[in-house]
Design an enzyme around this catalytic site. Structure first.
Site, PDB file in Angstrom:
ATOM      1  N   CYS A  17       0.867  -1.186   0.000  1.00 27.29           N
ATOM      2  CA  CYS A  17       0.000   0.000   0.000  1.00 27.29           C
ATOM      3  C   CYS A  17       0.897   1.227   0.000  1.00 27.29           C
ATOM      4  CB  CYS A  17      -0.967  -0.030   1.188  1.00 27.29           C
ATOM      5  SG  CYS A  17      -0.183  -0.065   2.815  1.00 27.29           S
ATOM      6  N   ASN A  63       2.298   1.359   4.382  1.00 34.15           N
ATOM      7  CA  ASN A  63       2.617   0.089   5.054  1.00 34.15           C
ATOM      8  C   ASN A  63       2.292   0.132   6.552  1.00 34.15           C
ATOM      9  OD1 ASN A  63       5.545  -2.058   5.626  1.00 34.15           O
ATOM     10  ND2 ASN A  63       3.460  -2.662   5.138  1.00 34.15           N
ATOM     11  N   CYS A  75      -1.438   0.562   7.336  1.00 34.56           N
ATOM     12  CA  CYS A  75      -2.877   0.284   7.433  1.00 34.56           C
ATOM     13  C   CYS A  75      -3.269  -0.941   6.597  1.00 34.56           C
ATOM     14  CB  CYS A  75      -3.702   1.493   6.993  1.00 34.56           C
ATOM     15  SG  CYS A  75      -3.370   3.011   7.934  1.00 34.56           S
ATOM     16  N   ARG A  76      -3.391  -0.756   5.292  1.00 33.56           N
ATOM     17  CA  ARG A  76      -3.937  -1.823   4.456  1.00 33.56           C
ATOM     18  C   ARG A  76      -3.011  -3.015   4.262  1.00 33.56           C
ATOM     19  NH1 ARG A  76      -5.063   2.030  -0.424  1.00 33.56           N
ATOM     20  NH2 ARG A  76      -3.238   2.972   0.576  1.00 33.56           N
ATOM     21  N   SER A  77      -1.769  -2.770   3.889  1.00 32.47           N
ATOM     22  CA  SER A  77      -0.920  -3.928   3.564  1.00 32.47           C
ATOM     23  C   SER A  77      -0.538  -4.770   4.786  1.00 32.47           C
ATOM     24  CB  SER A  77       0.315  -3.522   2.735  1.00 32.47           C
ATOM     25  OG  SER A  77       1.157  -2.660   3.442  1.00 32.47           O
ATOM     26  N   ASP A  82      -7.983   3.816   0.676  1.00 40.51           N
ATOM     27  CA  ASP A  82      -7.082   4.253   1.744  1.00 40.51           C
ATOM     28  C   ASP A  82      -7.894   4.765   2.936  1.00 40.51           C
ATOM     29  OD1 ASP A  82      -5.226   5.483   3.335  1.00 40.51           O
ATOM     30  OD2 ASP A  82      -4.313   6.663   1.735  1.00 40.51           O
TER      31      ASP A  82
HETATM   32  P1  4NP Z   1      -1.814   2.684   4.074  1.00 40.88           P
HETATM   33  O1  4NP Z   1      -2.448   4.033   4.655  1.00 40.88           O
HETATM   34  O2  4NP Z   1      -1.255   3.047   2.726  1.00 40.88           O
HETATM   35  O3  4NP Z   1      -2.973   1.759   3.980  1.00 40.88           O
HETATM   36  O4  4NP Z   1      -0.766   2.247   5.060  1.00 40.88           O
HETATM   37  C1  4NP Z   1      -1.755   5.240   4.694  1.00 40.88           C
HETATM   38  C2  4NP Z   1      -0.868   5.500   5.716  1.00 40.88           C
HETATM   39  C3  4NP Z   1      -0.221   6.725   5.763  1.00 40.88           C
HETATM   40  C4  4NP Z   1      -0.478   7.672   4.794  1.00 40.88           C
HETATM   41  C5  4NP Z   1      -1.361   7.411   3.776  1.00 40.88           C
HETATM   42  C6  4NP Z   1      -2.002   6.179   3.734  1.00 40.88           C
HETATM   43  N1  4NP Z   1       0.155   8.933   4.856  1.00 40.88           N
HETATM   44  O5  4NP Z   1      -0.140   9.786   3.996  1.00 40.88           O
HETATM   45  O6  4NP Z   1       0.997   9.159   5.741  1.00 40.88           O
END
Ligand code: 4NP
Length: 159
Positions: A13, A16, A18-20, A131
């Site tokens: 993602c 790294n 939340c989703r992944s 996201d």
């Molecule tokens: P992820 O979520 O891609 O599912 O881990 C996010 C975590 C952090 C950010 C964006 C999405 N960020 O912009 O910091």
């Protein structure tokens, strides 16, 4: 040499956190339930480096824990050498996929990149896992069904 009986998959993602890591935890959970731990090498990474070294977002940990799935690990950035380590590199959304494709060194790398929801037979083509980072807890719960369905599809695809 690479063991052909082991499927090596990296979920990717943006951050790294939340989703992944949720997909990684869910896949580990399903693989353990199926008694197939020896047949899988599972990891996750992010296309961005802002959260490197951090644990998963507590909202992701809480949402998955309510369904008995452990989400853990430390964030790291996906790097081109990861294409040597994995057979499948599964993007959470189309933006992640575009980024991953830009990191490919050759057609062999490109052939490893897919959207995670491609493995959910009930999902429309080109479906994203959205996201949840800038929303509330509900967004973290909503993506669980998507991630679970895709991981179940992946498990059965590799049978
Ligand atoms: P992820 O979520 O891609 O599912 O881990 C996010 C975590 C952090 C950010 C964006 C999405 N960020 O912009 O910091």
């Amino acid at each position: 040499m690479t063991d052909p009986t082991v499927t090596r998959v990296c979920f990717v993602c943006l951050g790294n956190i939340c989703r992944s890591p949720t997909a990684e935890g869910w896949m580990r959970h399903l693989v353990a339930q199926a008694g197939q731990q020896g047949a899988w090498d599972i990891d996750s990474a992010g296309t961005g480096g802002w959260h490197q070294g951090e644990p998963p977002d507590p909202r992701a940990v809480t949402a998955a824990a309510a369904r008995g799935v452990v989400v853990e690990g430390r964030a790291r950035r996906f790097e081109p050498a990861d294409y040597d380590r994995f057979d499948l590199v599964l993007a959470m959304d189309r933006e992640n996929r575009a980024h991953l494709l830009r990191l490919c060194r050759d057609a062999g790398d490109m052939a490893k990149v897919r959207l995670i929801r491609d493995f959910d037979p009930a999902a429309a083509p080109e479906s994203d896992v959205p996201d949840p980072y800038y929303g509330g807890q509900a967004g973290f719960v909503e993506i669980l069904d998507q991630i679970e369905a895709a991981c179940r599809g992946l498990l059965s695809a590799r049978g």
